[in-house]
Design a protein around this motif. Structure first.
Motif, mmCIF file in Angstrom:
data_model
loop_
_atom_site.group_PDB
_atom_site.id
_atom_site.type_symbol
_atom_site.label_atom_id
_atom_site.label_comp_id
_atom_site.label_asym_id
_atom_site.label_seq_id
_atom_site.Cartn_x
_atom_site.Cartn_y
_atom_site.Cartn_z
ATOM 1 N N LYS A 1 0.828 -1.215 0.000
ATOM 2 C CA LYS A 1 0.000 0.000 0.000
ATOM 3 C C LYS A 1 0.857 1.257 0.000
ATOM 4 O O LYS A 1 0.602 2.214 -0.735
ATOM 5 C CB LYS A 1 -0.934 -0.003 1.222
ATOM 6 C CG LYS A 1 -2.140 -0.890 1.016
ATOM 7 C CD LYS A 1 -3.076 -0.770 2.197
ATOM 8 C CE LYS A 1 -4.239 -1.747 2.031
ATOM 9 N NZ LYS A 1 -5.085 -1.762 3.249
ATOM 10 N N LEU B 1 2.504 1.677 -3.284
ATOM 11 C CA LEU B 1 1.544 2.222 -4.252
ATOM 12 C C LEU B 1 1.396 3.739 -4.070
ATOM 13 O O LEU B 1 1.377 4.507 -5.033
ATOM 14 C CB LEU B 1 0.201 1.540 -4.040
ATOM 15 C CG LEU B 1 -0.678 1.331 -5.255
ATOM 16 C CD1 LEU B 1 0.006 0.468 -6.298
ATOM 17 C CD2 LEU B 1 -1.991 0.688 -4.831
ATOM 18 N N ARG B 2 1.296 4.127 -2.802
ATOM 19 C CA ARG B 2 1.124 5.559 -2.494
ATOM 20 C C ARG B 2 2.357 6.367 -2.941
ATOM 21 O O ARG B 2 2.250 7.418 -3.548
ATOM 22 C CB ARG B 2 0.902 5.743 -0.992
ATOM 23 C CG ARG B 2 0.257 7.066 -0.613
ATOM 24 C CD ARG B 2 0.000 7.141 0.880
ATOM 25 N NE ARG B 2 1.226 7.247 1.666
ATOM 26 C CZ ARG B 2 1.852 8.407 1.922
ATOM 27 N NH1 ARG B 2 1.373 9.545 1.447
ATOM 28 N NH2 ARG B 2 2.941 8.447 2.650
ATOM 29 N N SER C 1 4.504 5.403 -5.186
ATOM 30 C CA SER C 1 4.565 5.362 -6.660
ATOM 31 C C SER C 1 3.665 6.439 -7.266
ATOM 32 O O SER C 1 4.019 7.085 -8.244
ATOM 33 C CB SER C 1 4.129 3.983 -7.165
ATOM 34 O OG SER C 1 5.023 3.001 -6.749
ATOM 35 N N TYR C 2 2.507 6.607 -6.670
ATOM 36 C CA TYR C 2 1.583 7.644 -7.141
ATOM 37 C C TYR C 2 2.204 9.027 -6.969
ATOM 38 O O TYR C 2 2.187 9.852 -7.874
ATOM 39 C CB TYR C 2 0.268 7.549 -6.373
ATOM 40 C CG TYR C 2 -0.704 8.642 -6.718
ATOM 41 C CD1 TYR C 2 -1.449 8.593 -7.901
ATOM 42 C CD2 TYR C 2 -0.882 9.740 -5.869
ATOM 43 C CE1 TYR C 2 -2.323 9.615 -8.224
ATOM 44 C CE2 TYR C 2 -1.757 10.758 -6.194
ATOM 45 C CZ TYR C 2 -2.478 10.690 -7.367
ATOM 46 O OH TYR C 2 -3.346 11.702 -7.690
ATOM 47 N N GLY D 1 5.489 8.994 -9.299
ATOM 48 C CA GLY D 1 5.232 8.829 -10.729
ATOM 49 C C GLY D 1 4.183 9.767 -11.266
ATOM 50 O O GLY D 1 4.472 10.683 -12.055
ATOM 51 N N ASN D 2 2.942 9.567 -10.808
ATOM 52 C CA ASN D 2 1.821 10.331 -11.367
ATOM 53 C C ASN D 2 1.969 11.831 -11.142
ATOM 54 O O ASN D 2 1.698 12.624 -12.044
ATOM 55 C CB ASN D 2 0.514 9.856 -10.740
ATOM 56 C CG ASN D 2 0.187 8.440 -11.179
ATOM 57 O OD1 ASN D 2 1.056 7.569 -11.179
ATOM 58 N ND2 ASN D 2 -1.057 8.197 -11.563
ATOM 59 N N LEU E 1 4.439 13.535 -13.447
ATOM 60 C CA LEU E 1 4.236 13.400 -14.902
ATOM 61 C C LEU E 1 4.050 14.748 -15.600
ATOM 62 O O LEU E 1 4.608 14.981 -16.677
ATOM 63 C CB LEU E 1 3.021 12.498 -15.165
ATOM 64 C CG LEU E 1 2.753 12.188 -16.638
ATOM 65 C CD1 LEU E 1 3.933 11.487 -17.287
ATOM 66 C CD2 LEU E 1 1.505 11.312 -16.778
ATOM 67 N N MET F 1 9.443 3.903 -10.963
ATOM 68 C CA MET F 1 8.714 4.976 -11.640
ATOM 69 C C MET F 1 9.586 5.817 -12.573
ATOM 70 O O MET F 1 9.118 6.291 -13.604
ATOM 71 C CB MET F 1 8.054 5.910 -10.604
ATOM 72 C CG MET F 1 6.895 5.312 -9.867
ATOM 73 S SD MET F 1 5.523 4.951 -10.981
ATOM 74 C CE MET F 1 5.480 3.177 -10.896
ATOM 75 N N LEU G 1 9.785 4.766 -16.220
ATOM 76 C CA LEU G 1 8.523 5.052 -16.925
ATOM 77 C C LEU G 1 8.385 6.545 -17.224
ATOM 78 O O LEU G 1 7.954 6.948 -18.311
ATOM 79 C CB LEU G 1 7.336 4.562 -16.092
ATOM 80 C CG LEU G 1 7.279 3.048 -15.855
ATOM 81 C CD1 LEU G 1 6.137 2.707 -14.906
ATOM 82 C CD2 LEU G 1 7.099 2.296 -17.156
ATOM 83 N N LEU G 2 8.779 7.356 -16.230
ATOM 84 C CA LEU G 2 8.736 8.808 -16.441
ATOM 85 C C LEU G 2 9.655 9.221 -17.593
ATOM 86 O O LEU G 2 9.309 10.067 -18.418
ATOM 87 C CB LEU G 2 9.171 9.532 -15.158
ATOM 88 C CG LEU G 2 8.127 9.673 -14.050
ATOM 89 C CD1 LEU G 2 8.779 10.243 -12.793
ATOM 90 C CD2 LEU G 2 6.988 10.595 -14.482
ATOM 91 N N ILE H 1 10.653 7.341 -20.123
ATOM 92 C CA ILE H 1 10.097 6.892 -21.426
ATOM 93 C C ILE H 1 9.008 7.856 -21.897
ATOM 94 O O ILE H 1 8.993 8.284 -23.052
ATOM 95 C CB ILE H 1 9.545 5.453 -21.299
ATOM 96 C CG1 ILE H 1 10.699 4.478 -21.171
ATOM 97 C CG2 ILE H 1 8.696 5.079 -22.511
ATOM 98 C CD1 ILE H 1 10.303 3.123 -20.632
ATOM 99 N N MET H 2 8.125 8.228 -20.953
ATOM 100 C CA MET H 2 7.068 9.168 -21.318
ATOM 101 C C MET H 2 7.652 10.523 -21.707
ATOM 102 O O MET H 2 7.211 11.147 -22.680
ATOM 103 C CB MET H 2 6.098 9.339 -20.152
ATOM 104 C CG MET H 2 5.257 8.120 -19.907
ATOM 105 S SD MET H 2 4.194 8.375 -18.477
ATOM 106 C CE MET H 2 3.521 6.758 -18.275
ATOM 107 N N VAL I 1 -1.931 4.658 -10.429
ATOM 108 C CA VAL I 1 -0.577 4.115 -10.600
ATOM 109 C C VAL I 1 -0.590 3.033 -11.676
ATOM 110 O O VAL I 1 0.321 2.966 -12.514
ATOM 111 C CB VAL I 1 -0.026 3.572 -9.258
ATOM 112 C CG1 VAL I 1 1.292 2.845 -9.474
ATOM 113 C CG2 VAL I 1 0.173 4.688 -8.267
ATOM 114 N N PHE J 1 -0.679 4.650 -14.979
ATOM 115 C CA PHE J 1 0.649 5.227 -15.240
ATOM 116 C C PHE J 1 1.625 4.146 -15.696
ATOM 117 O O PHE J 1 2.341 4.297 -16.687
ATOM 118 C CB PHE J 1 1.157 5.894 -13.952
ATOM 119 C CG PHE J 1 2.494 6.555 -14.096
ATOM 120 C CD1 PHE J 1 2.590 7.836 -14.620
ATOM 121 C CD2 PHE J 1 3.653 5.901 -13.719
ATOM 122 C CE1 PHE J 1 3.838 8.438 -14.755
ATOM 123 C CE2 PHE J 1 4.889 6.497 -13.843
ATOM 124 C CZ PHE J 1 4.983 7.777 -14.360
#
Lengths: 260, 326
Positions: free
Chosen positions: A40, A43-44, A46-47, A50-51, A54, A152, A155-156, A158-159, B11, B14
């Protein structure tokens, strides 16, 4: 005499810090494979990492592609090599500029954030409280953050690379009347696995370095509230330096294996 | 709990987007390098690959159809390259196709070009075939030739410099021509004279042309000379006789010369006449005597006219002369 003592003290503290950091990362690898897994929190984090990064990464990547193409166009036009623009921009962004610039931006945003967050937790004795209550603060706070940045950041990047290439394609389309299909065809023609794979692997190490330094500086923060700022600041500085060192090593290793 | 699910979804989205982008990039790059398509292996042997690397493109009639997958030395001189060519294209490549290594533009990377061979050969290549190669002139060879050309150019320039310096110093014919003002003036005058001569010649030619045009080819002598074949044969005979006569004259002249030589050398009667002074005096006195004798003979003859014996004869002769005169 005083000067030599100062250098000795500084070098000692530098090597001590490197040693501490190595032990810190060793502890991370020990904790990461041991239960319980804090999904959990991962996930938090990562959000958050990552998110929430972005938008910054996307805007930066887009402007990077635009500016890079605009700046390179006149020089390439002088040589009559405008048709090489997609290849040049594609290789430059995917191989080097994209990963390094985005990692530096993330070092500023994520590294300082982690340093300040963990530092304030240390100063307010929240970490000590977790230890006293029988929880493992390292596993909950450090492992999740380092894992999140390590996962993350690639992925960041790559985007960010894709957005930068879109930015470049827009300029080429507007200025050079190059269709988007032709642009991306030329980009994919120029790219090879030896460009993408090392860059992706490198970005994993960049993410790990950002998380590790940020967590280390915050987790070992001291000297009250002043230390929080110091931890945040030094996390960015150390991470930026470490990114370039990793980049150099990555290019060196890539050269050995892929013959760039 | 709700917040945790929201994190998960965001996530997850993403991660999915990032992963899809990475896979898409890898797929498109792989497609370009013909990694995901069905391929056949073709081989070609070169003595020099000019910096060709694995991964370089293979083109058939200008279309990218594969990549170079392997480059290996097979003996001291020869290098074998393995080409991964798309299977769907292989049916268009015949066994007599030719490969050569070229450059993708002036500053581009190397490419292996396959060009069709003889159209009559309809057998397509199959995996493992070796295609014959053609080695074009490499950059090193071109630079080597260019180096030799440069050396020659340097030598030529040096010689040219020497020649130019000599010309500027007024040495040699060309230098004199360029620097000598008197010669230039002479040349100018010569040219003027030549120009005048040319003009005169032109005028003369015009006149001659006019004369030739005015020639009556039927009647005039010149026309006969120019056009009459009978006269020509006669003229030829005349010239032949003339030549013969000149030969005769020549032999006579030779004889005369010999004769004169003999005379000069003191041989013969004539020389005796010309060279002997005593004989000359004798002849002179003889001539005087002959003159006197002739005068006396005249006197005797006159006396005879008046003699009665001959008087009748002389009168008869006078009458006859008078008759003839009438």
């Amino acid at each position: 005499m005083a000067k030599s003592t100062s250098i000795k003290t500084r070098s000692e503290s530098f090597f001590t810090e490197i040693g501490d950091m190595a032990l810190f990362s060793g502890r991370f690898f020990k904790e990461v494979f041991s239960q319980p897994f804090e999904f959990k929190e991962l996930l938090r984090q990562s959000y958050n990492i990552g998110n929430r990064s972005l938008l910054l990464v996307g805007v930066t990547g887009f402007i990077l592609g635009l500016v890079f193409t605009l700046q390179s166009r006149p020089t390439l036009m002088e040589f009559g090599a405008e048709s090489w623009m997609p290849s040049m921009v594609g290789i430059s962004i995917v191989r080097e500029i994209g990963p390094v610039i985005i990692a530096l931006i993330c070092a500023g945003r994520i590294g300082s954030g982690i340093g300040a967050e963990l530092g304030s937790m240390r100063v307010t004795e929240q970490i000590d409280a977790m230890e006293v209550s029988g929880n493992n603060p390292f596993k909950y706070l450090v492992v999740t953050r380092i894992l999140a940045t390590t996962l993350m950041l690639p992925l960041l990047i790559i985007m960010g690379d894709v957005i930068a290439l879109f930015g470049s394609a827009i300029i080429e389309n507007l200025k050079g009347h190059v269709s988007y299909m032709l642009y991306f065809n030329q980009v994919f023609d120029a790219l090879s696995f030896s460009d993408i794979i090392p860059a992706t692997v490198k970005s994993v190490f960049f993410g790990f370095a950002i998380g590790l330094v940020g967590c280390y500086k915050g987790y070992n923060c001291s000297k009250g509230t002043v230390g929080v700022g110091e931890a945040s600041n030094s996390a960015v500085v150390y991470t930026s330096m470490l990114l370039f060192v990793i980049d150099f090593i990555a290019v060196f290793v890539t050269d050995i294996f892929f013959e760039i | 709990m709700g917040k945790s699910n929201s994190y998960k979804a965001k996530v997850g989205l993403f991660v999915v987007i990032g992963t899809v982008l990475l896979i898409a990039i890898l797929y498109f790059v792989g497609m370009r390098q013909h990694i995901f398509s069905s391929n056949i292996q073709l081989y070609s042997i070169f003595e020099n690959v000019n910096g060709l690397q694995t991964g370089n493109n293979v083109r058939y009639s200008g279309i990218d159809v594969g990549t170079v997958s392997k480059i290996e030395m097979i003996d001291e001189r020869n290098i074998r390259i393995q080409l991964m060519v798309e299977d769907k294209i292989s049916r268009f490549i015949k066994k007599d196709a030719i490969t050569f290594i070229g450059s993708d533009g002036l500053v581009g990377s190397m490419v292996v070009n396959i060009v069709p061979g003889n159209e009559q050969n309809t057998t397509s290549v199959s995996s493992g075939d070796t295609i014959q190669s053609y080695s074009k002139v490499g950059t090193d060879d071109m630079l080597s030739t260019l180096s030799t050309t440069n050396e020659n150019a340097a030598l030529l320039t040096e010689d040219l410099l020497k020649i130019t310096q000599k010309i500027l110093q007024g040495k040699g014919t060309l230098g004199t021509l360029l620097s000598d003002t008197l010669l230039a003036r002479d040349i100018r005058q010569s040219l003027i004279a030549l120009k005048n001569a040319t003009q005169s010649t032109s005028t003369l030619v015009t006149r001659v042309n006019a004369i030739i045009e005015q020639v009556n080819y039927n009647e005039s002598t010149a026309a006969v000379l120019l056009s009459d074949t009978i006269s020509a044969s006669q003229m030829k005979a005349v010239f032949f006789n003339l030549e013969k006569s000149s030969k005769g004259i020549n032999s006579v002249t030779q004889n005369l010369e010999e004769y004169l030589t003999e005379i000069k050398s003191g041989k013969g009667t004539f020389n005796h006449f010309t060279q002997d002074e005593a004989l000359s005096k004798n002849i002179d006195s003889t001539m005087v005597n002959i003159k006197e004798a002739a005068e006396k003979l005249n006197a005797n003859m006159e006396a005879l006219k008046h003699n009665f014996l001959f008087r009748r004869y002389f009168k008869k002769q006078e009458r006859q002369q008078k008759r003839e005169a009438d």
